[in-house]
Design a protein around this motif. Sequence first.
Motif, short mmCIF file in Angstrom:
data_model
loop_
_atom_site.label_atom_id
_atom_site.label_comp_id
_atom_site.label_asym_id
_atom_site.label_seq_id
_atom_site.Cartn_x
_atom_site.Cartn_y
_atom_site.Cartn_z
N UNK A 120 0.91 -1.06 0.05
CA UNK A 120 -0.01 -0.05 0.08
C UNK A 120 0.92 0.96 -0.07
N UNK A 121 0.53 2.09 -0.94
CA UNK A 121 1.67 3.13 -1.08
C UNK A 121 1.01 4.15 0.01
N UNK A 122 2.03 4.85 0.84
CA UNK A 122 1.95 5.83 1.90
C UNK A 122 2.73 6.97 1.48
N UNK A 123 3.11 8.08 2.33
CA UNK A 123 3.57 9.03 1.95
C UNK A 123 5.11 9.05 1.75
N UNK A 124 5.84 7.75 2.39
CA UNK A 124 7.22 7.66 2.23
C UNK A 124 7.66 6.32 1.71
N UNK A 125 6.73 5.58 1.16
CA UNK A 125 6.79 4.20 0.41
C UNK A 125 5.68 3.34 0.58
N UNK A 176 11.30 1.85 5.14
CA UNK A 176 12.34 2.23 6.03
C UNK A 176 12.41 3.99 5.75
N UNK A 177 11.81 4.61 6.75
CA UNK A 177 11.46 6.04 6.62
C UNK A 177 13.18 6.75 6.40
N UNK A 178 13.25 7.33 5.18
CA UNK A 178 14.41 7.97 5.00
C UNK A 178 14.63 9.30 6.07
N UNK A 179 13.37 9.95 6.44
CA UNK A 179 13.43 10.94 7.37
C UNK A 179 13.49 10.45 8.74
N UNK A 180 13.51 9.19 9.18
CA UNK A 180 13.65 8.77 10.56
C UNK A 180 12.05 8.87 11.09
N UNK A 181 10.97 9.06 10.37
CA UNK A 181 9.77 9.29 10.94
C UNK A 181 9.19 8.12 11.65
N UNK A 197 4.47 8.00 16.98
CA UNK A 197 3.37 7.31 16.79
C UNK A 197 2.41 7.83 15.90
N UNK A 198 2.46 9.08 15.52
CA UNK A 198 1.44 9.60 14.47
C UNK A 198 1.66 9.22 13.27
N UNK A 199 3.06 9.03 12.89
CA UNK A 199 3.28 8.14 11.37
C UNK A 199 2.63 6.67 11.14
N UNK A 200 2.68 5.96 12.34
CA UNK A 200 2.17 4.62 12.40
C UNK A 200 0.57 4.85 12.36
N UNK A 201 -0.09 5.74 13.03
CA UNK A 201 -1.45 5.91 12.97
C UNK A 201 -1.90 6.20 11.53
N UNK A 202 -1.24 6.98 11.10
CA UNK A 202 -1.59 7.36 9.49
C UNK A 202 -1.55 6.13 8.64
N UNK A 213 -4.40 4.04 9.10
CA UNK A 213 -5.83 4.69 8.32
C UNK A 213 -5.69 4.43 6.73
N UNK A 214 -4.28 4.74 6.25
CA UNK A 214 -4.13 4.60 4.90
C UNK A 214 -4.48 3.01 4.40
N UNK A 215 -4.04 2.27 5.00
CA UNK A 215 -4.61 0.85 4.72
C UNK A 215 -6.02 0.73 4.79
N UNK A 216 -6.53 1.28 5.92
CA UNK A 216 -8.17 1.18 5.78
C UNK A 216 -8.73 1.81 4.57
N UNK A 217 -8.26 2.97 4.21
CA UNK A 217 -8.82 3.72 3.39
C UNK A 217 -8.64 2.70 1.83
N UNK A 218 -7.24 2.36 1.56
CA UNK A 218 -7.17 1.73 0.39
C UNK A 218 -8.13 0.17 0.35
N UNK A 219 -8.20 -0.22 1.42
CA UNK A 219 -9.44 -1.67 1.24
C UNK A 219 -10.63 -1.10 1.46
N UNK A 220 -11.00 0.25 1.59
CA UNK A 220 -12.42 0.64 1.64
C UNK A 220 -12.93 0.27 2.81
#
Length: 286
Positions: free
Chosen positions: A12-17, A75-80, A83-88, A91-98
């Motif tokens: 699933x494509x998210x902000x950093x990969x 693997x986050x290039x920015x070291x992100x 917890x907020x990144x993991x939460x997102x 959310x992105x996975x749920x949106x992808x699978x509707x």
Amino acid sequence: RSWSGAMAHHFISVAEGDVHVVEWAPPEGARGLPVVLVHGFMQTAESWEEFAEALARSGKRVLALDARGHGKSLWSKSGNYGREAAIQDIKDVLVFFQITQCLLVGMSMGAAVSASFTVQHPSCVAKLVLVDWAPFPDDKPPQGVERIAMMFMREWASFGEAVEEVVMSNPRRTRSNVHARLLHQLRRKDDGTWTWAVDPGMMAGMMERSKEPPKVMWLSLKQLRCPCLLVRGAQSDILSEAQAARCQRELGVACAVVADAGHSVAGDNPAGFFAATAPFLEGSKL
């Protein structure tokens, strides 16, 4: 029993990969809400294999994530790795699978993220299972935190050496089970040695989160509104009886204890873990 249903790997494509997700589909079609599984530190989506297969055999659609920095996920290039990144990512996975609502199960690190996700997105979670995790005691971290940190620093000359060490450290697991799990949890470095398939850059974020006073998470958990089950391994060195009792007292959560299990409850005693959680999850309706 061997698995006879469908199993698929998604990226699933998210902000950093990409976030890697494993899906188990029931042989005769899914019923009820899907179950989303979020693993602990140094684990992968496949760490849930026995539990996921048992749920799918019972008719549940199951999705398990590789957390960012783990397994086949980014693997986050920015070291992100906050917890907020993991939460997102969830959310992105749920949106992808509707998926508009799910049954959410998180273990240890994944439980902390799952609880925070549920507080921020209450309509997305019908029921929450927290596996062998609660905010740390106010005085000091539990004994098992140092054990996990020391294990994370380990490197091995061969894959077989790693298997033997983990078997010795956890006699609840068979050698074949440890071998199967470490195929996903370890990676071979350029110099031929073996280490965890985890971005070393995660440690900085974990150290930063460790400075957060426990009362911050306790206050957050008091905002939970959905039914919640806390599952503790009877021999856990992370979640004590006292902390589990505090969760029951202050948060009003149900609590189950699984015998013959340490911190990694679902893998240490798969049958006991399924027996403790399945009735709770089964009561959900679409």
